[in-house]
Design an enzyme around this catalytic site. Structure first.
Site, PDB file in Angstrom:
ATOM      1  N   LYS A   1      12.992   4.224  15.687  1.00 44.11           N
ATOM      2  CA  LYS A   1      12.336   4.976  14.600  1.00 44.11           C
ATOM      3  C   LYS A   1      11.884   6.340  15.116  1.00 44.11           C
ATOM      4  O   LYS A   1      11.224   6.412  16.153  1.00 44.11           O
ATOM      5  CB  LYS A   1      11.138   4.162  14.098  1.00 44.11           C
ATOM      6  CG  LYS A   1      10.547   4.643  12.793  1.00 44.11           C
ATOM      7  CD  LYS A   1       9.630   3.580  12.208  1.00 44.11           C
ATOM      8  CE  LYS A   1       8.928   4.059  10.948  1.00 44.11           C
ATOM      9  NZ  LYS A   1       8.073   3.007  10.374  1.00 44.11           N
TER      10      LYS A   1
ATOM     11  N   ASP B   1       7.594  -2.229   8.263  1.00 40.81           N
ATOM     12  CA  ASP B   1       7.359  -0.805   7.991  1.00 40.81           C
ATOM     13  C   ASP B   1       5.869  -0.491   7.872  1.00 40.81           C
ATOM     14  O   ASP B   1       5.339  -0.278   6.799  1.00 40.81           O
ATOM     15  CB  ASP B   1       8.102  -0.357   6.722  1.00 40.81           C
ATOM     16  CG  ASP B   1       9.229   0.596   7.092  1.00 40.81           C
ATOM     17  OD1 ASP B   1       9.541   0.710   8.295  1.00 40.81           O
ATOM     18  OD2 ASP B   1       9.789   1.240   6.186  1.00 40.81           O
TER      19      ASP B   1
ATOM     20  N   ARG C   1      16.222  -4.967   3.547  1.00 41.10           N
ATOM     21  CA  ARG C   1      15.014  -4.885   2.716  1.00 41.10           C
ATOM     22  C   ARG C   1      15.368  -5.278   1.287  1.00 41.10           C
ATOM     23  O   ARG C   1      16.547  -5.245   0.915  1.00 41.10           O
ATOM     24  CB  ARG C   1      14.498  -3.432   2.715  1.00 41.10           C
ATOM     25  CG  ARG C   1      14.331  -2.841   4.097  1.00 41.10           C
ATOM     26  CD  ARG C   1      14.569  -1.310   4.067  1.00 41.10           C
ATOM     27  NE  ARG C   1      14.596  -0.757   5.426  1.00 41.10           N
ATOM     28  CZ  ARG C   1      13.584  -0.105   5.985  1.00 41.10           C
ATOM     29  NH1 ARG C   1      12.492   0.139   5.305  1.00 41.10           N
ATOM     30  NH2 ARG C   1      13.683   0.343   7.222  1.00 41.10           N
TER      31      ARG C   1
ATOM     32  N   ARG D   1      14.739   8.461   9.102  1.00 36.68           N
ATOM     33  CA  ARG D   1      14.249   8.852  10.429  1.00 36.68           C
ATOM     34  C   ARG D   1      14.287   7.665  11.390  1.00 36.68           C
ATOM     35  O   ARG D   1      13.420   7.534  12.254  1.00 36.68           O
ATOM     36  CB  ARG D   1      12.845   9.404  10.334  1.00 36.68           C
ATOM     37  CG  ARG D   1      11.930   8.471   9.582  1.00 36.68           C
ATOM     38  CD  ARG D   1      10.632   8.418  10.191  1.00 36.68           C
ATOM     39  NE  ARG D   1       9.694   7.856   9.246  1.00 36.68           N
ATOM     40  CZ  ARG D   1       8.414   8.103   9.286  1.00 36.68           C
ATOM     41  NH1 ARG D   1       7.947   8.903  10.203  1.00 36.68           N
ATOM     42  NH2 ARG D   1       7.613   7.540   8.440  1.00 36.68           N
TER      43      ARG D   1
ATOM     44  N   ASP E   1      11.183  -0.990  -0.722  1.00 36.07           N
ATOM     45  CA  ASP E   1      11.977  -0.611   0.459  1.00 36.07           C
ATOM     46  C   ASP E   1      11.239  -0.965   1.748  1.00 36.07           C
ATOM     47  O   ASP E   1      11.820  -0.872   2.837  1.00 36.07           O
ATOM     48  CB  ASP E   1      12.327   0.879   0.438  1.00 36.07           C
ATOM     49  CG  ASP E   1      11.098   1.758   0.268  1.00 36.07           C
ATOM     50  OD1 ASP E   1      10.405   1.613  -0.748  1.00 36.07           O
ATOM     51  OD2 ASP E   1      10.815   2.574   1.167  1.00 36.07           O
ATOM     52  N   ASN E   2       9.983  -1.374   1.636  1.00 30.39           N
ATOM     53  CA  ASN E   2       9.242  -1.800   2.831  1.00 30.39           C
ATOM     54  C   ASN E   2       9.063  -3.319   2.879  1.00 30.39           C
ATOM     55  O   ASN E   2       8.276  -3.830   3.672  1.00 30.39           O
ATOM     56  CB  ASN E   2       7.868  -1.122   2.873  1.00 30.39           C
ATOM     57  CG  ASN E   2       7.990   0.378   3.116  1.00 30.39           C
ATOM     58  OD1 ASN E   2       9.002   0.841   3.639  1.00 30.39           O
ATOM     59  ND2 ASN E   2       6.984   1.136   2.731  1.00 30.39           N
TER      60      ASN E   2
ATOM     61  N   ARG F   1      11.799  -0.715  17.354  1.00 26.78           N
ATOM     62  CA  ARG F   1      11.405  -1.903  16.580  1.00 26.78           C
ATOM     63  C   ARG F   1      12.451  -3.000  16.753  1.00 26.78           C
ATOM     64  O   ARG F   1      13.654  -2.728  16.767  1.00 26.78           O
ATOM     65  CB  ARG F   1      11.295  -1.519  15.101  1.00 26.78           C
ATOM     66  CG  ARG F   1      10.967  -2.691  14.192  1.00 26.78           C
ATOM     67  CD  ARG F   1      10.459  -2.221  12.849  1.00 26.78           C
ATOM     68  NE  ARG F   1      11.469  -1.489  12.099  1.00 26.78           N
ATOM     69  CZ  ARG F   1      11.195  -0.650  11.100  1.00 26.78           C
ATOM     70  NH1 ARG F   1       9.955  -0.402  10.747  1.00 26.78           N
ATOM     71  NH2 ARG F   1      12.167  -0.039  10.460  1.00 26.78           N
TER      72      ARG F   1
ATOM     73  N   ASP G   1      12.217  15.672   8.450  1.00 27.53           N
ATOM     74  CA  ASP G   1      12.764  16.145   9.722  1.00 27.53           C
ATOM     75  C   ASP G   1      13.320  15.014  10.578  1.00 27.53           C
ATOM     76  O   ASP G   1      13.798  15.245  11.691  1.00 27.53           O
ATOM     77  CB  ASP G   1      11.673  16.908  10.511  1.00 27.53           C
ATOM     78  CG  ASP G   1      10.432  16.049  10.740  1.00 27.53           C
ATOM     79  OD1 ASP G   1      10.472  14.835  10.439  1.00 27.53           O
ATOM     80  OD2 ASP G   1       9.419  16.597  11.221  1.00 27.53           O
ATOM     81  N   GLY G   2      13.232  13.793  10.087  1.00 28.51           N
ATOM     82  CA  GLY G   2      13.789  12.664  10.843  1.00 28.51           C
ATOM     83  C   GLY G   2      12.940  12.230  12.025  1.00 28.51           C
ATOM     84  O   GLY G   2      13.343  11.371  12.807  1.00 28.51           O
TER      85      GLY G   2
HETATM   86  P1  AMP Z   1       8.238   5.206   4.787  1.00 27.13           P
HETATM   87  O1  AMP Z   1       7.088   5.811   4.061  1.00 27.13           O
HETATM   88  O2  AMP Z   1       8.187   5.383   6.262  1.00 27.13           O
HETATM   89  O3  AMP Z   1       8.497   3.803   4.388  1.00 27.13           O
HETATM   90  O4  AMP Z   1       9.517   6.045   4.341  1.00 27.13           O
HETATM   91  C1  AMP Z   1      10.013   6.132   3.009  1.00 27.13           C
HETATM   92  C2  AMP Z   1      11.340   6.864   3.012  1.00 27.13           C
HETATM   93  O5  AMP Z   1      11.171   8.204   3.483  1.00 27.13           O
HETATM   94  C3  AMP Z   1      12.403   6.259   3.923  1.00 27.13           C
HETATM   95  O6  AMP Z   1      13.663   6.469   3.325  1.00 27.13           O
HETATM   96  C4  AMP Z   1      12.240   7.052   5.186  1.00 27.13           C
HETATM   97  O7  AMP Z   1      13.399   7.049   5.984  1.00 27.13           O
HETATM   98  C5  AMP Z   1      11.945   8.444   4.638  1.00 27.13           C
HETATM   99  N1  AMP Z   1      11.172   9.267   5.593  1.00 27.13           N
HETATM  100  C6  AMP Z   1       9.869   9.128   5.916  1.00 27.13           C
HETATM  101  N2  AMP Z   1       9.497  10.062   6.818  1.00 27.13           N
HETATM  102  C7  AMP Z   1      10.593  10.817   7.068  1.00 27.13           C
HETATM  103  C8  AMP Z   1      10.853  11.946   7.916  1.00 27.13           C
HETATM  104  N3  AMP Z   1       9.908  12.488   8.686  1.00 27.13           N
HETATM  105  N4  AMP Z   1      12.106  12.434   7.901  1.00 27.13           N
HETATM  106  C9  AMP Z   1      13.066  11.901   7.128  1.00 27.13           C
HETATM  107  N5  AMP Z   1      12.892  10.862   6.316  1.00 27.13           N
HETATM  108  C10 AMP Z   1      11.661  10.303   6.275  1.00 27.13           C
HETATM  109 MG    MG Z   2       9.812   2.496   4.711  1.00 27.88          MG
END
Ligand code: AMP
Ligand code: MG
Length: 476
Positions: A113, A262, A183, A93, A252-253, A176, A125-126
C-alpha cells in the site's frame, strides 16, 4: 523455513487477466528504511523475524526490488461510499504484488500500500503517508492479538519522497497480508457494468479460493453468501464488544472474507459513547459506533444485489434479514465472556444494556471499566456518577457471574493495553522525527494485550485530557 529471496508465488488472481486487474510496477521510495515489522505476520509466510533486518527486506517492501515470480497488479473494483455508488474505484495506491504459497499450503496475498500511481489513482498521487501506514500496521496487529478477524500487516517502510496532504509529509509503504483482497465492491463493479460473464468468473474464483467448502453445496453461490454474512456478523460483534469503530464502512472496504479491512480513521472507544464518530469527514455520523451493525447489513444487501443474476431475490432478502439475529447472538456470547457470565440467560441483553447506559451517562472508560470488573476491583465503583445505580447493577452481575473458570477466562478477554488514539499519536509523532522506538514498544505491548508488563503502567491508563478528542482526518 523459506528464505525471503525465494518465496514461492502462485498468482491466481493475476491469472484471471486484464479484465480484473492491470499490471503496474511499484514506484520506489527514496532512501528507504524499515520502520517496523511484525514477527508473527512474518511467520505466516514462513519468514523468520531476523529476516526483517536484511537490506533485501527493506528493498523488497519499499518497491526497489521485486521477486521474478511475483506479478504486481492493481485490482479494479467499485463500491458504495457514504451511501452513494461510485462506479470506478480500484487500487489507486496499492498493488497486489502476488500470492505467496506457504509451506502449510496457504495462499497469502502480499499487498503493497502506497506503491505509487496506477490506472485507478484518479486525482490521487498513489502514495500513503507515514502516519496512516503506522495506524494500519498497529490497528491490524492489535486487532489480531485481541482475536478480532482482520487483515495483517508485515511491515512499514519510510522514504524521503515528499507527499502533500494538509501539510508536507513523507511517503511510506505498508505491506498488508490477507488471504484475499476481494471486496464487496469487486462484485458490484462487474454487476453494474453488466459484465455478467466476468461476474460469474469472479464468483467461481472466490468460491474456489476462499470458500471451497461451499462448492459441494447444491447452491454454492448461496452457501457462500450465507458464509460471508455469518462471518461479517461475527466480525461486527467483535467490533461492538471491543469498542472498535472502523470509520469508513464503504462497500469497497468490506472484505469478502468477513475480516476487518482497509484501516482509515478508525478508533477504539475511550469513554463509552454509542454515538461516537471517529471519522472527522463523516459529518452525518453515518458510520457512528452504534450504526455499524445496521451499516454492515446495508453493505451485505449491496453485495446481495450484485449476486441477483445467480441467486433468487426472495432468498437473498431472507438471508439479509438473518443478519441482526446472527450478530446479536455473537455479540452476547462475546460480552458474556468479557463479563465472566457462565451461561446464556434471558435478560442478558438488557443487563448488558444497563451497564452500557451507566457508562454512557458517566463517560466511563469502556476498556478500563470492563477490565476492573474482571479483576473484581473495588475501584470500579468510582468510575460511575450514579453509584447507587451501579451498585444495583453490580449486585445483579454477581448473581450472573460464573466461578473461577469464567473469571480466569474474563481476564483473558479484557485487555489491559488497547490501541488508544493518543498512544498511536505519540508513536507517530516520534516516528515522524525519525525515532521508531515508541511505535515498536507500543506494538510489542499490543501483541500480548492481556499480560501486564513492568514499566508500562501509563499505557494501561485512560487518555490524558489532550488525548481524548483527537481528530483523525481521512486524508491519508
Ligand atoms: P480508501 O479511503 O483508502 O479506502 O480509498 C478509497 C479509494 O481512493 C480507493 O480506490 C483508493 O485506491 C483511492 N485512493 C485513496 N488515496 C489515494 C491516493 N493517495 N492516491 C490514489 N488513490 C487513492
Ligand atoms: Mg479502501
Amino acid at each position: 523455513m523459506a528464505s525471503l529471496a525465494d518465496l514461492q508465488f502462485d498468482n491466481r488472481f493475476a491469472q484471471l487477466g486484464d479484465t480484473f486487474s492491470t499490471r503496474v510496477t511499484p514506484e520506489p521510495l527514496q532512501n528507504p528504511r524499515l520502520v517496523i515489522s511484525s514477527p508473527s505476520a512474518m511467520r505466516l509466510i514462513d519468514l523468520t523475524p531476523e529476516e526483517a533486518n536484511s537490506e533485501l527486506f527493506t528493498e523488497l517492501f519499499s518497491g526497489h526490488k521485486i521477486w521474478s515470480s511475483a506479478e504486481p497488479r492493481a485490482m479494479v473494483y467499485s463500491g458504495h461510499q457514504f451511501g452513494g455508488y461510485n462506479p470506478k474505484l480500484g487500487d489507486g495506491r496499492g498493488l497486489l504484488l502476488g500470492e505467496v504459497l506457504n509451506q502449510a499450503g496457504e495462499h497469502w496475498d502480499l499487498h503493497l500500500k502506497g506503491a505509487g500511481s496506477t490506472p485507478y489513482s484518479r486525482m490521487g498521487d498513489g502514495r500513503a503517508v507515514l502516519r496512516s501506514s503506522i495506524r494500519e500496521f498497529l490497528g491490524s496487529e492489535a486487532l489480531h492479538a485481541l482475536g478480532i478477524p482482520t487483515s495483517r500487516a508485515l511491515c512499514v517502510t519510510l522514504g524521503d519522497n515528499p507527499v502533500y496532504r494538509e501539510r508536507e509529509e513523507r511517503a511510506a509503504m505498508l505491506l498488508r497480508l490477507s488471504q484475499s483482497h476481494i471486496r464487496f465492491g469487486h462484485f458490484e463493479y462487474f454487476y453494474y457494468t453488466r459484465q455478467h460473464d466476468a461476474l460469474r468468473e469472479l464468483l467461481n474464483f472466490t468460491l474456489r479460493t476462499c470458500y471451497p467448502e461451499c462448492l459441494t453445496d447444491a447452491q454454492p453461490e448461496l452457501a457462500m453468501y450465507r458464509e460471508v454474512l455469518k462471518r461479517t456478523a461475527e466480525m461486527i460483534a467483535w467490533w461492538q464488544a471491543y469498542g472498535f469503530c472502523h470509520g469508513v464502512m464503504n462497500t469497497d472496504n468490506m472484505s469478502i472474507l468477513g475480516i476487518t479491512f482497509d484501516f482509515g480513521p478508525y478508533a477504539f472507544l475511550d469513554a463509552f459513547d454509542v454515538r461516537h464518530v471517529c471519522n472527522h469527514s463523516d459529518h452525518e455520523g453515518r458510520y457512528a459506533f452504534h450504526r455499524q451493525p445496521a451499516i454492515a447489513q446495508w453493505n451485505l444487501a449491496c453485495l446481495a444485489q450484485a449476486l441477483t443474476p445467480f441467486i433468487d431475490v426472495e432468498t437473498l432478502k431472507t438471508e439479509v434479514a438473518s443478519f441482526m439475529p446472527t450478530f446479536e447472538q455473537h455479540y452476547l456470547e462475546l460480552m458474556r465472556r468479557r463479563l465472566g457470565w457462565a451461561d446464556a440467560q434471558r435478560g442478558d441483553g438488557d443487563l448488558i444494556e444497563q451497564l452500557l447506559q451507566l457508562m454512557q451517562d458517566s463517560g466511563s472508560d469502556f476498556t478500563l471499566c470492563l477490565r476492573l470488573l474482571a479483576e473484581d476491583s473495588t475501584a470500579l465503583r468510582d468510575h460511575f456518577v450514579d453509584r447507587d445505580a451501579f451498585d444495583r447493577w453490580h449486585a445483579e452481575h454477581l448473581h450472573r457471574r460464573g466461578g473461577n473458570a469464567e473469571q480466569a477466562e474474563a481476564l483473558q478477554a479484557n485487555p489491559i493495553y488497547l490501541l488508544r488514539n493518543y498512544l498511536a499519536q505519540n508513536a507517530i509523532a516520534a516516528a515522524e522525527q525519525g525515532d521508531f522506538t515508541e511505535v515498536r514498544k507500543l506494538h510489542d505491548l499490543l501483541t500480548t494485550p492481556f499480560t501486564r508488563q513492568t514499566d508500562a503502567e501509563e499505557y494501561a491508563a485512560a487518555p490524558p485530557d489532550w488525548g481524548k478528542h483527537l481528530e483523525i482526518s481521512c486524508s491519508s
